[in-house]
Write an enzyme that holds these catalytic residues in place. Sequence first.
Site, PDB file in Angstrom:
ATOM      1  N   CYS A 108       0.857  -1.003  -0.105  1.00 45.12           N
ATOM      2  CA  CYS A 108      -0.356  -0.042   0.153  1.00 45.12           C
ATOM      3  C   CYS A 108       0.663   1.265   0.327  1.00 45.12           C
ATOM      4  O   CYS A 108       2.051   1.360   0.897  1.00 45.12           O
ATOM      5  CB  CYS A 108      -1.118   0.063   1.741  1.00 45.12           C
ATOM      6  SG  CYS A 108      -1.830   1.739   1.317  1.00 45.12           S
ATOM      7  N   CYS A 448     -18.730   1.091 -20.611  1.00 49.33           N
ATOM      8  CA  CYS A 448     -20.049   0.463 -20.540  1.00 49.33           C
ATOM      9  C   CYS A 448     -20.435  -1.357 -21.150  1.00 49.33           C
ATOM     10  O   CYS A 448     -19.673  -1.335 -22.004  1.00 49.33           O
ATOM     11  CB  CYS A 448     -21.396   1.341 -20.942  1.00 49.33           C
ATOM     12  SG  CYS A 448     -23.250   0.617 -20.948  1.00 49.33           S
ATOM     13  N   CYS A 451     -23.188  -0.950 -23.057  1.00 54.57           N
ATOM     14  CA  CYS A 451     -23.431  -0.580 -24.688  1.00 54.57           C
ATOM     15  C   CYS A 451     -23.468  -0.591 -26.074  1.00 54.57           C
ATOM     16  O   CYS A 451     -23.554   0.049 -27.152  1.00 54.57           O
ATOM     17  CB  CYS A 451     -22.562   1.018 -24.479  1.00 54.57           C
ATOM     18  SG  CYS A 451     -22.891   2.081 -22.515  1.00 54.57           S
TER      19      CYS A 451
END
Length: 536
Positions: A108, A448, A451
């Site tokens: 991290c 998307c 789409c």
Amino acid sequence: MLFSKNPTSRFLLLTLIFVLLFFFSVNINASDPTNSEDDSDDLEQLLALDEQEDQLPEDQDQESSSRFSEAEVLSKAQRIVLELNSDNSKRVIDENEFVLLLGYAPWCVRSAELMPQFAEAATSLKELGSPVLMAKLDAERYPKVASLLDIKGFPTLLLFVNGTSQAYTGGFSAEEIVIWARKKTGVPVIRINTVTEAEDFLKKHHMFVIGLFEKFEGSDYKAFIKAAMSDNEIQFAEASNIEVAKLLYPDIKATNFLGIVKSEPERYTAYDGTFEMENILQFLDYNKFPLVTKLTELNSVRVYSSPIKLQVYVFAKADDFKILLEPLQDVARKFITKVMFIYIDIVDENLAKPFLTLFGLEESKNTLVTAFDNKGSSKYLLQSDPTPSNIEEFCSGLLHGSISTYFKSQPIPDNNNASVLAVVGKTFDDLVLNSPKNVLLEVYTPWCINCETTSKQIEKLAKHFKGLDSLIFAKIDASANEHPKLQVDDYPSLFLYKAGDKDNPIKLSTKSGSKELAAFINKQVRPKDQAAKDEL
């Protein structure tokens, strides 16, 4: 932070969420921490080691310190932080009154940045004689322990008081961690009695609140103490001797005084309100940031949560910003408590790109000035040269509401011979709202999943209805174009803007097949006698 339901607020919200998630998820290479060799003696051995080093003869100590590199100093600081594991975590937390725990993961990036600050804070707290034990846990290596301690993200800071945890709510520099830990463990205010104490205090604190009281009692003093205990970021100091207090705040003229001191050109700000906790805290919230704040991964949450909701962002290369900084501070001084000024290094893609994407300017390399009204969820762009005078005029316009909200748009495309017209932000009025024809609009985004299927369906319908002059098929990429009257909740979306009633578009189901859509279109836009004859 509340957002109204419009395209700008939607993208602002998504982007700020993206920014915060990004800071918690970027991977870096880091070495795994070593396990404790003898868990039962960890703390005692570490403390004894540091006591031995502190007791070296003066000449030997000076010789050793001259050889210390930054890495060695940091290594010593990190030894003060106790490494927890599955065997010792419960014992350490149960047997110590105060434990400030850092839950981290080796990969991290924010954990890596916070670790040296945490270690430095541990050193400072030890030198101050604080009862707080500083500990860390590799939450990836010991997931069961992390779960039991309620560590859900990286990094996580928790303060355990007699075994019960509370969330960390302070800043992320070493100084801010020390301030927060001391406040939560019984030292909300430092009393300054002598000139020597005042001089020593100034060396250690970059920002602080000073309160001058003839006696440490009364309603004003109680409000001061309550504010000190409630605030999570700023060190409070108190004095009863005006000459001592003047070393910290030279312009003090009377007792029952409160002021904030910062290490920047606008160094001193006096409080002129009534001594009530809420009012004092509000004063600090509006005055704790510098004239121009440099956004970092560690201070981003504090910046976003500022009560100053009108925020001007300056994106520039570091060298260009050095030239702009002083005149920009002069501009910022005129808008104190009304406009917050923030600088982001435009070369730092992690910080700059998510914001610039909101304006469709993610590839920009030159200095840009933007603004966000987080109260109204609007965004603005300075479209003239970013000179100090233009920035000042821009800020005045923001305050007076004379600057138009910015809606991003792709360049105007060439729609010659296109069966489905490409609409962008700049052409939405002309091609959709002001068109005398019916417009079937597909709203999509490149990312998307569904789409592409809908787009093929619209292409097929456009060819089928090619001879119908009263109907236009169009599409718009909502990730790159905005318009105040385009409200979209999901993608893809289909809207029919009927001629004569463009303010009330009809939403079509994207789950419908081509025949169902054709039948609906016929019913809405064809004369009844023709609609009955038409089939797909």
